[in-house]
Design a protein around this motif. Structure first.
Motif, PDB file in Angstrom:
ATOM      1  N   UNK A  14     -10.303-102.379  81.708  1.00  0.00           N
ATOM      2  CA  UNK A  14     -10.264-102.444  83.178  1.00  0.00           C
ATOM      3  C   UNK A  14     -11.644-102.743  83.759  1.00  0.00           C
ATOM      4  N   UNK A  15     -12.494-103.391  82.978  1.00  0.00           N
ATOM      5  CA  UNK A  15     -13.856-103.769  83.372  1.00  0.00           C
ATOM      6  C   UNK A  15     -14.747-102.576  83.702  1.00  0.00           C
ATOM      7  N   UNK A  16     -14.453-101.436  83.122  1.00  0.00           N
ATOM      8  CA  UNK A  16     -15.283-100.251  83.321  1.00  0.00           C
ATOM      9  C   UNK A  16     -16.274-100.123  82.160  1.00  0.00           C
ATOM     10  N   UNK A  17     -17.549 -99.844  82.460  1.00  0.00           N
ATOM     11  CA  UNK A  17     -18.514 -99.671  81.370  1.00  0.00           C
ATOM     12  C   UNK A  17     -18.225 -98.396  80.586  1.00  0.00           C
ATOM     13  N   UNK A  18     -18.123 -98.532  79.284  1.00  0.00           N
ATOM     14  CA  UNK A  18     -17.832 -97.390  78.410  1.00  0.00           C
ATOM     15  C   UNK A  18     -19.109 -96.888  77.740  1.00  0.00           C
ATOM     16  N   UNK A  19     -20.003 -97.831  77.445  1.00  0.00           N
ATOM     17  CA  UNK A  19     -21.244 -97.477  76.752  1.00  0.00           C
ATOM     18  C   UNK A  19     -22.306 -98.514  77.109  1.00  0.00           C
ATOM     19  N   UNK A  20     -23.518 -98.060  77.386  1.00  0.00           N
ATOM     20  CA  UNK A  20     -24.630 -98.957  77.702  1.00  0.00           C
ATOM     21  C   UNK A  20     -25.899 -98.434  77.043  1.00  0.00           C
ATOM     22  N   UNK A  21     -26.678 -99.368  76.468  1.00  0.00           N
ATOM     23  CA  UNK A  21     -27.952 -98.968  75.873  1.00  0.00           C
ATOM     24  C   UNK A  21     -28.903-100.164  75.877  1.00  0.00           C
ATOM     25  N   UNK A  22     -30.172 -99.892  76.169  1.00  0.00           N
ATOM     26  CA  UNK A  22     -31.212-100.903  76.051  1.00  0.00           C
ATOM     27  C   UNK A  22     -31.853-100.700  74.683  1.00  0.00           C
ATOM     28  N   UNK A  23     -31.586-101.610  73.764  1.00  0.00           N
ATOM     29  CA  UNK A  23     -32.017-101.460  72.383  1.00  0.00           C
ATOM     30  C   UNK A  23     -33.469-101.861  72.156  1.00  0.00           C
ATOM     31  N   UNK A  24     -34.101-102.451  73.143  1.00  0.00           N
ATOM     32  CA  UNK A  24     -35.505-102.863  73.013  1.00  0.00           C
ATOM     33  C   UNK A  24     -36.454-101.839  73.619  1.00  0.00           C
ATOM     34  N   UNK A 106     -14.590 -93.645  66.958  1.00  0.00           N
ATOM     35  CA  UNK A 106     -14.571 -92.894  68.220  1.00  0.00           C
ATOM     36  C   UNK A 106     -13.153 -92.848  68.771  1.00  0.00           C
ATOM     37  N   UNK A 107     -12.446 -93.978  68.709  1.00  0.00           N
ATOM     38  CA  UNK A 107     -11.074 -94.034  69.230  1.00  0.00           C
ATOM     39  C   UNK A 107     -10.117 -93.149  68.444  1.00  0.00           C
ATOM     40  N   UNK A 108     -10.428 -92.883  67.190  1.00  0.00           N
ATOM     41  CA  UNK A 108      -9.566 -92.019  66.378  1.00  0.00           C
ATOM     42  C   UNK A 108      -9.652 -90.545  66.783  1.00  0.00           C
ATOM     43  N   UNK A 109     -10.666 -90.201  67.566  1.00  0.00           N
ATOM     44  CA  UNK A 109     -10.809 -88.842  68.068  1.00  0.00           C
ATOM     45  C   UNK A 109      -9.686 -88.575  69.081  1.00  0.00           C
ATOM     46  N   UNK A 110      -8.850 -87.573  68.858  1.00  0.00           N
ATOM     47  CA  UNK A 110      -7.732 -87.326  69.777  1.00  0.00           C
ATOM     48  C   UNK A 110      -8.163 -86.879  71.178  1.00  0.00           C
ATOM     49  N   UNK A 111      -9.415 -86.471  71.339  1.00  0.00           N
ATOM     50  CA  UNK A 111      -9.891 -86.032  72.648  1.00  0.00           C
ATOM     51  C   UNK A 111     -10.561 -87.154  73.434  1.00  0.00           C
ATOM     52  N   UNK A 113     -10.247 -90.904  75.218  1.00  0.00           N
ATOM     53  CA  UNK A 113      -9.311 -91.924  75.704  1.00  0.00           C
ATOM     54  C   UNK A 113     -10.048 -93.265  75.751  1.00  0.00           C
ATOM     55  N   UNK A 114      -9.332 -94.378  75.622  1.00  0.00           N
ATOM     56  CA  UNK A 114      -9.992 -95.691  75.592  1.00  0.00           C
ATOM     57  C   UNK A 114     -10.776 -96.039  76.859  1.00  0.00           C
ATOM     58  N   UNK A 115     -10.496 -95.372  77.967  1.00  0.00           N
ATOM     59  CA  UNK A 115     -11.205 -95.680  79.215  1.00  0.00           C
ATOM     60  C   UNK A 115     -12.364 -94.729  79.505  1.00  0.00           C
ATOM     61  N   UNK A 116     -12.531 -93.688  78.699  1.00  0.00           N
ATOM     62  CA  UNK A 116     -13.616 -92.743  78.968  1.00  0.00           C
ATOM     63  C   UNK A 116     -14.920 -93.206  78.327  1.00  0.00           C
ATOM     64  N   UNK A 117     -16.029 -92.821  78.949  1.00  0.00           N
ATOM     65  CA  UNK A 117     -17.359 -93.208  78.463  1.00  0.00           C
ATOM     66  C   UNK A 117     -17.636 -92.567  77.106  1.00  0.00           C
TER      67      UNK A 117
END
Length: 136
Positions: A14-24, A106-111, A113-117
């Motif tokens: 749904x175009x929601x950011x789930x994870x963000x990181x600046x790797x540099x 991460x998705x295999x964790x029952x707690x 959800x695919x839309x949560x951060x």
């Protein structure tokens, strides 16, 4: 010479950011906002190209001021986006495949959800290690 650019984002169905990181490493706030803007504005290009390709790795989908956005789309239409200043396509493909395996765990964790951060410190640590090993 300017600092290297390597920003990674996972965007949900749904175009929601789930994870963000600046790797540099940390950047000034204005630069972080610009990178987020470039990544999220490239979602339209990702949506166009994902229907034309059978591969999950879409390669470079957008460019901005010498920066490239490379994308990977999962079977569930979750998008992985990497903003970079010209990295090897093979190393980016390997990075996306490894992160995809972490994401599936991460998705295999029952707690979770695919839309949560994704807020797991372990996930964050492993993504940073993968980036250091595969993307330099």
């Amino acid at each position: 010479m300017s600092a290297p650019t390597l920003t990674f984002v996972i965007v949900g169905q749904e175009d929601n950011p789930i994870y963000e990181v600046d790797l540099a490493g940390p950047k000034e706030q204005q630069t972080q906002y610009l990178h987020q803007f470039v990544l999220h504005s490239s979602l339209d290009a990702v949506d166009e190209q994902m229907w034309m390709s059978k591969e999950p790795h879409l390669k470079v989908v957008d460019r901005f001021n010498g920066l490239s956005v490379t994308a990977f789309v999962t079977a569930g239409n979750t998008r992985f986006l990497l903003l970079h200043d010209g990295r090897s396509d093979d190393s980016i493909r390997a990075f996306f495949n490894e992160v995809y395996e972490l994401y599936l765990r991460v998705l295999l964790n029952p707690f979770h959800t695919p839309t949560s951060r994704i807020s797991s410190r372990e996930f964050d640590r492993k993504v940073k290690l993968l980036a250091k090993r595969l993307l330099g």
